[in-house]
Design a protein around this motif. Structure first.
Motif, PDB file in Angstrom:
ATOM      1  N   GLN A  79     -18.490  -7.464  -0.832  1.00 22.66           N
ATOM      2  CA  GLN A  79     -17.256  -8.227  -1.000  1.00 22.66           C
ATOM      3  C   GLN A  79     -16.698  -8.673   0.351  1.00 22.66           C
ATOM      4  O   GLN A  79     -16.769  -7.951   1.343  1.00 22.66           O
ATOM      5  N   LYS A  80     -16.162  -9.874   0.378  1.00 24.42           N
ATOM      6  CA  LYS A  80     -15.542 -10.404   1.584  1.00 24.42           C
ATOM      7  C   LYS A  80     -14.030 -10.387   1.418  1.00 24.42           C
ATOM      8  O   LYS A  80     -13.494 -10.932   0.452  1.00 24.42           O
ATOM      9  N   LEU A  81     -13.376  -9.744   2.355  1.00 28.05           N
ATOM     10  CA  LEU A  81     -11.920  -9.654   2.302  1.00 28.05           C
ATOM     11  C   LEU A  81     -11.296 -10.853   3.009  1.00 28.05           C
ATOM     12  O   LEU A  81     -11.837 -11.334   4.008  1.00 28.05           O
ATOM     13  N   PRO A  82     -10.153 -11.328   2.520  1.00 33.19           N
ATOM     14  CA  PRO A  82      -9.472 -12.432   3.201  1.00 33.19           C
ATOM     15  C   PRO A  82      -9.094 -12.042   4.631  1.00 33.19           C
ATOM     16  O   PRO A  82      -8.668 -10.910   4.877  1.00 33.19           O
ATOM     17  N   GLU A  83      -9.266 -12.956   5.564  1.00 34.50           N
ATOM     18  CA  GLU A  83      -8.937 -12.668   6.954  1.00 34.50           C
ATOM     19  C   GLU A  83      -7.473 -12.299   7.127  1.00 34.50           C
ATOM     20  O   GLU A  83      -7.117 -11.527   8.009  1.00 34.50           O
ATOM     21  N   GLU A  84      -6.618 -12.875   6.289  1.00 34.22           N
ATOM     22  CA  GLU A  84      -5.183 -12.641   6.432  1.00 34.22           C
ATOM     23  C   GLU A  84      -4.723 -11.334   5.788  1.00 34.22           C
ATOM     24  O   GLU A  84      -3.534 -10.976   5.884  1.00 34.22           O
ATOM     25  N   LEU A  85      -5.616 -10.613   5.125  1.00 32.16           N
ATOM     26  CA  LEU A  85      -5.259  -9.321   4.531  1.00 32.16           C
ATOM     27  C   LEU A  85      -5.177  -8.278   5.646  1.00 32.16           C
ATOM     28  O   LEU A  85      -6.172  -7.990   6.313  1.00 32.16           O
ATOM     29  N   TYR A  86      -4.003  -7.716   5.838  1.00 30.79           N
ATOM     30  CA  TYR A  86      -3.761  -6.789   6.952  1.00 30.79           C
ATOM     31  C   TYR A  86      -4.013  -5.350   6.487  1.00 30.79           C
ATOM     32  O   TYR A  86      -3.406  -4.892   5.521  1.00 30.79           O
ATOM     33  N   PHE A  87      -4.894  -4.652   7.210  1.00 32.99           N
ATOM     34  CA  PHE A  87      -5.253  -3.281   6.850  1.00 32.99           C
ATOM     35  C   PHE A  87      -5.271  -2.414   8.099  1.00 32.99           C
ATOM     36  O   PHE A  87      -5.777  -2.829   9.145  1.00 32.99           O
ATOM     37  N   VAL A  88      -4.713  -1.213   7.985  1.00 32.32           N
ATOM     38  CA  VAL A  88      -4.688  -0.271   9.110  1.00 32.32           C
ATOM     39  C   VAL A  88      -5.152   1.089   8.617  1.00 32.32           C
ATOM     40  O   VAL A  88      -4.845   1.501   7.491  1.00 32.32           O
ATOM     41  N   LYS A  89      -5.937   1.778   9.430  1.00 28.77           N
ATOM     42  CA  LYS A  89      -6.407   3.111   9.088  1.00 28.77           C
ATOM     43  C   LYS A  89      -5.284   4.131   9.312  1.00 28.77           C
ATOM     44  O   LYS A  89      -4.435   3.966  10.182  1.00 28.77           O
ATOM     45  N   GLN A  90      -5.306   5.200   8.522  1.00 33.57           N
ATOM     46  CA  GLN A  90      -4.366   6.300   8.724  1.00 33.57           C
ATOM     47  C   GLN A  90      -5.054   7.393   9.544  1.00 33.57           C
ATOM     48  O   GLN A  90      -6.034   7.994   9.098  1.00 33.57           O
ATOM     49  N   THR A  91      -4.542   7.650  10.727  1.00 36.42           N
ATOM     50  CA  THR A  91      -5.097   8.694  11.587  1.00 36.42           C
ATOM     51  C   THR A  91      -4.081   9.788  11.892  1.00 36.42           C
ATOM     52  O   THR A  91      -4.436  10.786  12.524  1.00 36.42           O
ATOM     53  N   ILE A  92      -2.841   9.603  11.459  1.00 37.80           N
ATOM     54  CA  ILE A  92      -1.790  10.593  11.683  1.00 37.80           C
ATOM     55  C   ILE A  92      -1.578  11.381  10.400  1.00 37.80           C
ATOM     56  O   ILE A  92      -1.398  10.796   9.323  1.00 37.80           O
ATOM     57  N   GLY A  93      -1.604  12.700  10.481  1.00 37.39           N
ATOM     58  CA  GLY A  93      -1.406  13.529   9.311  1.00 37.39           C
ATOM     59  C   GLY A  93      -0.049  13.292   8.665  1.00 37.39           C
ATOM     60  O   GLY A  93       0.966  13.189   9.349  1.00 37.39           O
ATOM     61  N   ASN A  94      -0.037  13.186   7.344  1.00 37.82           N
ATOM     62  CA  ASN A  94       1.190  12.990   6.553  1.00 37.82           C
ATOM     63  C   ASN A  94       1.897  11.669   6.838  1.00 37.82           C
ATOM     64  O   ASN A  94       3.074  11.521   6.511  1.00 37.82           O
ATOM     65  N   ALA A  95       1.188  10.707   7.428  1.00 36.03           N
ATOM     66  CA  ALA A  95       1.807   9.407   7.708  1.00 36.03           C
ATOM     67  C   ALA A  95       1.535   8.392   6.606  1.00 36.03           C
ATOM     68  O   ALA A  95       1.803   7.207   6.778  1.00 36.03           O
ATOM     69  N   CYS A  96       1.037   8.844   5.451  1.00 35.82           N
ATOM     70  CA  CYS A  96       0.641   7.907   4.398  1.00 35.82           C
ATOM     71  C   CYS A  96       1.808   7.069   3.887  1.00 35.82           C
ATOM     72  O   CYS A  96       1.634   5.906   3.514  1.00 35.82           O
ATOM     73  N   GLY A  97       3.020   7.648   3.875  1.00 34.71           N
ATOM     74  CA  GLY A  97       4.188   6.878   3.452  1.00 34.71           C
ATOM     75  C   GLY A  97       4.463   5.721   4.387  1.00 34.71           C
ATOM     76  O   GLY A  97       4.727   4.590   3.952  1.00 34.71           O
ATOM     77  N   THR A  98       4.380   5.984   5.677  1.00 35.59           N
ATOM     78  CA  THR A  98       4.582   4.931   6.669  1.00 35.59           C
ATOM     79  C   THR A  98       3.478   3.886   6.588  1.00 35.59           C
ATOM     80  O   THR A  98       3.737   2.685   6.698  1.00 35.59           O
TER      81      THR A  98
END
Length: 230
Positions: A79-98
């Motif tokens: 699958q190809k994702l739209p270039e404008e779709l903004y995605f960031v990895k979660q690397t901080i514990g318990n930061a899923c809400g943010t």
């Protein structure tokens, strides 16, 4: 994961609105509000349009296995994702809400008003970065860490209690007519079928029932919050 470990954010629209406002989001026209249930009449109570939906849910072996299979299937499909779709990895514990708040705001910048502050600075700086680099830059920014800590303190959870939790936040957004599940723990956003700006809430509710609630009918710890018109 980094060594940073934050106190969990609550699924509380008032806390969320205060949080995002401190960092520069104008909430006069769009703000976070409770979704009181998945029945048609309860969904109809949420003001339209809905730009994003956040879900707090219990992590179980059933939904983890289902999610892992979905990732594998979509990876194999190429699958190809739209270039404008903004995605960031979660690397901080318990930061899923943010991270869920960030995905909601970043993918709706055209509809939201960002005042000077963290959101505007961070999104401008990271718009061409990879998800992993965005995570590293997030770790280094004291502004969001301080605001998160203050917002976590505004909640009702006793901080003396153990902060490890099996609850997790994800976000659902619409981009180019497709519903995307945004989870910073995943390799990439998951495509979840077609949707539109007018049906995003209803399509998300159907997905939540089929992919999460039906897998764990004994679980009751599901809460939804919508980023919707005021």
């Amino acid at each position: 994961m980094s060594e940073k470990h934050w106190f969990p954010l609550e699924s509380n629209p008032e806390v969320m609105n205060n949080y995002v406002q401190k960092l520069g989001l104008n909430v006069d026209n769009f703000a976070f509000t409770d979704v009181y249930g998945l029945d048609e009449e309860l969904l109809a109570m949420v003001p339209q349009p809905v730009l994003a939906v956040l879900m707090l849910y219990p992590i179980t072996k059933e939904n983890e296995a289902e999610s892992h299979k979905d990732q594998e299937d979509q990876e194999k499909s190429g699958q190809k994702l739209p270039e404008e779709l903004y995605f960031v990895k979660q690397t901080i514990g318990n930061a899923c809400g943010t991270i869920a708040l960030l995905h909601s705001i970043a993918n709706n910048q055209n509809n939201l008003k960002l005042n000077d502050g963290f959101w505007k600075d961070y999104l401008n700086t990271t718009k061409n970065e990879l998800p992993e680099n965005r995570a590293k830059l997030l770790e280094k920014d004291d502004r969001i860490e301080v605001a998160h800590e203050e917002s976590a303190n505004d909640g009702q959870t006793n901080k003396e209690e153990h902060v490890d939790t099996d609850l997790h936040f994800i976000a659902f957004v619409e981009k180019n007519g497709t519903l995307y599940e945004m989870d910073g723990r995943k390799k990439f956003p998951l495509s979840r079928g077609t949707t539109s700006s007018s049906t995003l809430l209803y399509d998300t509710a159907k997905l939540v029932r089929s992919k999460y609630m039906n897998l764990n009918p004994e679980q009751m710890n599901f809460t939804l919050v919508a980023l919707s018109a005021v």
